[in-house]
Write a protein that holds these residues in place. Structure first.
Motif, short mmCIF file in Angstrom:
data_model
loop_
_atom_site.label_atom_id
_atom_site.label_comp_id
_atom_site.label_asym_id
_atom_site.label_seq_id
_atom_site.Cartn_x
_atom_site.Cartn_y
_atom_site.Cartn_z
N VAL A 81 3.09 2.14 16.78
CA VAL A 81 4.09 2.67 15.84
C VAL A 81 3.95 1.99 14.48
O VAL A 81 4.03 2.64 13.43
CB VAL A 81 5.53 2.51 16.41
CG1 VAL A 81 6.57 2.91 15.38
CG2 VAL A 81 5.69 3.37 17.66
N ARG A 82 3.68 0.68 14.53
CA ARG A 82 3.51 -0.06 13.26
C ARG A 82 2.34 0.52 12.45
O ARG A 82 2.46 0.78 11.26
CB ARG A 82 3.27 -1.54 13.57
CG ARG A 82 3.60 -2.48 12.43
CD ARG A 82 3.26 -3.92 12.80
NE ARG A 82 1.84 -4.10 13.06
CZ ARG A 82 0.90 -4.17 12.13
NH1 ARG A 82 1.25 -4.09 10.86
NH2 ARG A 82 -0.36 -4.31 12.45
N ILE A 83 1.22 0.78 13.16
CA ILE A 83 0.04 1.32 12.45
C ILE A 83 0.32 2.73 11.92
O ILE A 83 -0.14 3.11 10.85
CB ILE A 83 -1.19 1.33 13.40
CG1 ILE A 83 -1.57 -0.09 13.78
CG2 ILE A 83 -2.37 2.06 12.77
CD1 ILE A 83 -2.64 -0.17 14.85
N SER A 84 1.09 3.51 12.70
CA SER A 84 1.33 4.92 12.31
C SER A 84 2.45 5.07 11.29
O SER A 84 2.74 6.19 10.86
CB SER A 84 1.68 5.76 13.54
OG SER A 84 0.73 5.60 14.55
N LYS A 85 3.12 3.97 10.98
CA LYS A 85 4.30 4.03 10.11
C LYS A 85 4.08 4.84 8.82
O LYS A 85 4.89 5.72 8.50
CB LYS A 85 4.78 2.62 9.76
CG LYS A 85 6.25 2.45 9.90
CD LYS A 85 6.62 1.01 9.70
CE LYS A 85 8.11 0.83 9.96
NZ LYS A 85 8.43 -0.59 10.09
N PRO A 86 2.98 4.59 8.06
CA PRO A 86 2.82 5.35 6.81
C PRO A 86 2.73 6.85 7.05
O PRO A 86 3.35 7.64 6.34
CB PRO A 86 1.49 4.82 6.24
CG PRO A 86 1.25 3.52 6.93
CD PRO A 86 1.92 3.59 8.25
N GLN A 87 1.99 7.27 8.10
CA GLN A 87 1.87 8.71 8.38
C GLN A 87 3.20 9.30 8.84
O GLN A 87 3.56 10.41 8.47
CB GLN A 87 0.81 8.99 9.46
CG GLN A 87 -0.61 8.73 9.01
CD GLN A 87 -1.10 7.37 9.48
OE1 GLN A 87 -0.45 6.35 9.28
NE2 GLN A 87 -2.28 7.35 10.09
N LEU A 88 3.96 8.53 9.65
CA LEU A 88 5.27 9.00 10.13
C LEU A 88 6.23 9.16 8.96
O LEU A 88 6.98 10.14 8.87
CB LEU A 88 5.85 8.02 11.16
CG LEU A 88 5.16 8.02 12.54
CD1 LEU A 88 5.52 6.76 13.33
CD2 LEU A 88 5.54 9.27 13.34
N ALA A 89 6.17 8.19 8.03
CA ALA A 89 7.06 8.24 6.87
C ALA A 89 6.71 9.43 5.98
O ALA A 89 7.58 10.18 5.54
CB ALA A 89 6.97 6.93 6.09
N GLU A 110 8.00 12.54 7.22
CA GLU A 110 9.46 12.48 7.38
C GLU A 110 9.88 12.64 8.83
O GLU A 110 10.71 13.49 9.18
CB GLU A 110 10.12 13.53 6.49
CG GLU A 110 9.83 13.29 5.01
CD GLU A 110 10.37 14.35 4.10
OE1 GLU A 110 10.66 15.46 4.57
OE2 GLU A 110 10.50 14.07 2.91
N VAL A 111 9.26 11.85 9.69
CA VAL A 111 9.60 11.89 11.12
C VAL A 111 10.52 10.71 11.42
O VAL A 111 10.21 9.56 11.10
CB VAL A 111 8.32 11.75 11.99
CG1 VAL A 111 8.68 11.85 13.47
CG2 VAL A 111 7.29 12.79 11.61
N THR A 112 11.66 11.01 12.05
CA THR A 112 12.56 9.93 12.49
C THR A 112 12.06 9.48 13.85
O THR A 112 11.99 10.27 14.80
CB THR A 112 14.01 10.45 12.59
OG1 THR A 112 14.35 11.02 11.33
CG2 THR A 112 14.97 9.34 12.95
#
Ligand code: ADP
Length: 271
Positions: free
Chosen positions: A124-132, A135-137
């Motif tokens: 999740v930490r690595i994917s944070k920029p793509q998730l942000a 706009e995924v909660t």
């Protein structure tokens, strides 16, 4: 005693048999070559697929480092952190590719006891920029019993990154609801499981579709290799990966591994 004509016929039979055997060996060699070519193509595609994602992360971290340095008062500490991140991503990708080569050659890869919770948090930490960006909660619910499994950390992380990326791709196609992704870890009958539940477009309705088949894709620029690779990695772990539709919308992917018995767990595992 055989007559000359019968002998000739036996020799001819033997000759034909020899020719047939040679032909058969030739065909075997050809199909062996074809199989190797197919495997090579699959490996090349898999490596391309696995290299693309970290390259994207490396480029965004490099851009961030440049922005930190390009200020009136350069922020060296933040730029250093971005560069360290680049180093970590590149190192991990190198290890993943080496492990993939071993996996494709059916050579035993290194499995050690791993905290499932820690790997989920790292993914999740690595994917944070793509998730942000999408706009995924994201919500995470980690099993307080801290499940432990024998795994190759880099490959298992890669499986999770693939599943998260697919969830992002899926939720990006919906705009009528808040995009969500929920991750949870738990233990069930000797298995440790991590589930990824998204509220995206959901699974294809095509009854013949096997998402885990190499080259199956519904995306315009998809390669259809990610889930095939995930399945291969999970089978090598003695585990599995499965997909199911959610009752209302979206899909849930479950990655499971055999649990390491609590009495045999490492005392220094954190999670
Ligand atoms: P690719 O991402 O290149 O298409 P994958 O093997 O990772 O290749 O995925 C294969 C297919 O599985 C996708 O094209 C998509 O149709 C389906 N899929 C994967 N994850 C999801 C998901 N979270 N929701 C809906 N469909 C999915």
């Amino acid at each position: 005693m055989l007559e000359v004509s019968s002998m000739r016929s036996v020799v001819m039979d033997l000759f034909e048999l020899r020719t047939a055997v040679n032909l058969l060996h030739g065909t075997e060699r050809e199909s062996d070559r074809q199989l190797r070519l197919t495997q090579l193509g699959e490996l090349a595609g898999t490596i391309m697929h696995e290299v693309n994602q970290p390259l994207g992360a490396i480029i965004s971290s490099a851009d961030a480092a440049l922005r930190w340095l390009d200020r009136d008062v350069p922020n060296v500490a933040s730029a250093t952190r971005s560069i360290q991140r680049i180093r970590a991503i590149a190192g991990r990708s190198g290890r993943t590719i080496a492990d993939l080569q071993l996996l494709s050659a059916n050579i035993l890869i290194d499995f050690t006891e791993q905290s499932l919770n820690s790997i989920v948090e790292e993914a999740v930490r690595i994917s944070k920029p793509q998730l942000a960006l999408a706009e995924v909660t994201t919500t995470i619910c980690l099993d307080p019993a801290r499940p432990v499994a024998k795994a190759n950390m880099d490959l298992l992380l890669q499986v999770m990154l693939n599943v998260i990326q697919n969830a992002i791709d899926s939720v990006l196609e919906v705009s009528d609801r808040k995009r969500t992704l929920s991750l949870r870890t738990f233990t069930s009958s000797e298995s440790v499981i991590v589930e990824f539940e998204d509220n995206g477009v959901g699974l294809s309705q095509d009854p013949g579709a096997d998402l885990f088949d190499p080259l199956y894709t519904t995306k315009k620029s998809g390669m259809g290799l990610g889930l095939a690779l995930c399945r291969r990695v999970m089978v090598a772990h003695g585990g599995s990966i499965q997909a199911r539709p959610n009752p209302v919308c979206g899909a849930t992917f479950a990655v499971s591994l055999p649990q390491v018995a609590p009495s045999r767990q490492c005392s220094n595992v954190v999670g």
